[in-house]
Design a protein around this motif. Structure first.
Motif, PDB file in Angstrom:
ATOM      1  N   LYS A  33       0.852  -1.182   0.000  1.00 34.08           N
ATOM      2  CA  LYS A  33       0.000   0.000   0.000  1.00 34.08           C
ATOM      3  C   LYS A  33       0.891   1.236   0.000  1.00 34.08           C
ATOM      4  O   LYS A  33       1.874   1.303   0.733  1.00 34.08           O
ATOM      5  N   VAL A  34       0.545   2.177  -0.824  1.00 32.45           N
ATOM      6  CA  VAL A  34       1.398   3.344  -0.991  1.00 32.45           C
ATOM      7  C   VAL A  34       1.460   4.165   0.299  1.00 32.45           C
ATOM      8  O   VAL A  34       0.420   4.442   0.920  1.00 32.45           O
ATOM      9  N   PRO A  35       2.651   4.556   0.774  1.00 34.41           N
ATOM     10  CA  PRO A  35       2.740   5.471   1.907  1.00 34.41           C
ATOM     11  C   PRO A  35       2.038   6.790   1.576  1.00 34.41           C
ATOM     12  O   PRO A  35       2.008   7.212   0.405  1.00 34.41           O
ATOM     13  N   ASP A  36       1.461   7.430   2.578  1.00 36.19           N
ATOM     14  CA  ASP A  36       0.665   8.633   2.342  1.00 36.19           C
ATOM     15  C   ASP A  36       1.461   9.703   1.589  1.00 36.19           C
ATOM     16  O   ASP A  36       0.932  10.355   0.673  1.00 36.19           O
ATOM     17  N   GLU A  37       2.705   9.918   1.991  1.00 33.82           N
ATOM     18  CA  GLU A  37       3.528  10.938   1.351  1.00 33.82           C
ATOM     19  C   GLU A  37       3.712  10.626  -0.134  1.00 33.82           C
ATOM     20  O   GLU A  37       3.612  11.511  -0.989  1.00 33.82           O
ATOM     21  N   ALA A  67      -4.806   7.513  -4.800  1.00 32.66           N
ATOM     22  CA  ALA A  67      -5.658   7.457  -3.613  1.00 32.66           C
ATOM     23  C   ALA A  67      -4.875   6.847  -2.452  1.00 32.66           C
ATOM     24  O   ALA A  67      -4.017   5.971  -2.643  1.00 32.66           O
ATOM     25  N   ILE A  68      -5.170   7.312  -1.251  1.00 37.21           N
ATOM     26  CA  ILE A  68      -4.543   6.735  -0.057  1.00 37.21           C
ATOM     27  C   ILE A  68      -4.878   5.243  -0.005  1.00 37.21           C
ATOM     28  O   ILE A  68      -6.026   4.838  -0.158  1.00 37.21           O
ATOM     29  N   GLY A  69      -3.855   4.432   0.188  1.00 31.18           N
ATOM     30  CA  GLY A  69      -4.058   2.995   0.281  1.00 31.18           C
ATOM     31  C   GLY A  69      -3.977   2.258  -1.040  1.00 31.18           C
ATOM     32  O   GLY A  69      -4.095   1.030  -1.072  1.00 31.18           O
TER      33      GLY A  69
END
Length: 257
Positions: free
Chosen positions: A124-128, A136-138
């Motif tokens: 899952k992609v880090p927020d930054e 999108a977040i996640g």
């Protein structure tokens, strides 16, 4: 040979010592690989305190001119810093020759490159990073963590983040991405590269980075965050790189208009 300091100079004594030793190194009086004068030698020669000598040597180490080996002493570095030429390193001609940026860069310097792949995974992609990639977040991305070496010396740690829909089913998920590297594979999928943005900052390294890059005490790192965009202005890769600051010169060419 450095034999005296100027008591009337406005420059601190340790900087005068560093200036003299630097001149000897750059002038060839102290050759690459040569042992530096010991702390005691410099104390006796210049009539200064041990702490002053250490401050001078710390400055030379931070500049990448001197390396210290525990139990052996300090030596003139026998490998000059790599010049990282930002305006040229991602030129298409390198990909057309089947070379990724780092390999082309080291070839130009006459150095022997090595890339160690530390991890390839779907996460899952880090927020930054989601902000960098406009995801999108996640959302899922493929990460590639690498350590880069020159003549067996660690130079940098890099983590690339590629949107899953661009990486899945390609060599981007393989240890060997093939000729031209990640960017060549992205262009094969129809995402012709248009531009790159880079943001450079500096900080002190973490303990893990000190070990992985074999850093001398007091040596900072550069952090370079790069985002690659295709011709539709979609971010197709983000790369977070930590570089040993004493092993690189960052060179930029900027238009005047």
């Amino acid at each position: 040979m450095l034999t005296a300091i100027d008591p009337t100079s406005d420059r601190p004594v340790f900087k005068q010592i560093a200036d003299g030793l630097r001149s000897e190194i750059l002038g060839g009086e102290l050759e690459a690989g040569a042992r530096m004068p010991s702390e005691q030698e410099l104390m006796n020669r210049l009539h200064v305190a041990r702490g002053t000598v250490r401050d001078a040597m710390d400055l030379l180490r931070a500049e990448g001119l001197v390396r210290t080996e525990h139990g052996r002493g300090s030596f003139v570095r026998d490998r000059p810093p790599v010049r990282r030429v930002a305006h040229d390193r991602f030129a298409r001609r390198h990909r057309d020759r089947g070379q990724a940026a780092y390999l082309a860069e080291l070839e130009a310097e006459g150095r022997r490159p090595e890339v160690q792949v530390l991890e390839i995974a779907r996460v899952k992609v880090p927020d930054e990073v989601a902000v960098w990639l406009q995801l999108a977040i996640g959302a899922e991305v493929v990460i590639r963590r690498r350590r880069y070496l020159a003549d067996s010396e660690p130079m940098e740690l890099a983590t690339s983040y590629i949107p899953l829909d661009l990486a899945e089913g390609t060599a981007i998920e393989d240890p060997n991405t093939g000729p031209g590297g990640i960017y060549a594979r992205l262009e094969e999928r129809g995402h012709e590269l248009k531009r790159f943005s880079e943001e450079v900052s500096s900080r002190m390294p973490t303990s893990d980075e000190v070990r992985a890059l074999v850093l001398q005490p007091g040596v900072p790192v550069f952090r370079v965050v790069r985002v690659a965009y295709d011709t539709n202005e979609r971010p197709v890769e983000a790369c977070d790189t930590v570089m040993a600051a004493d092993r690189y010169v960052l060179s930029y060419e900027l238009p005047a208009r």
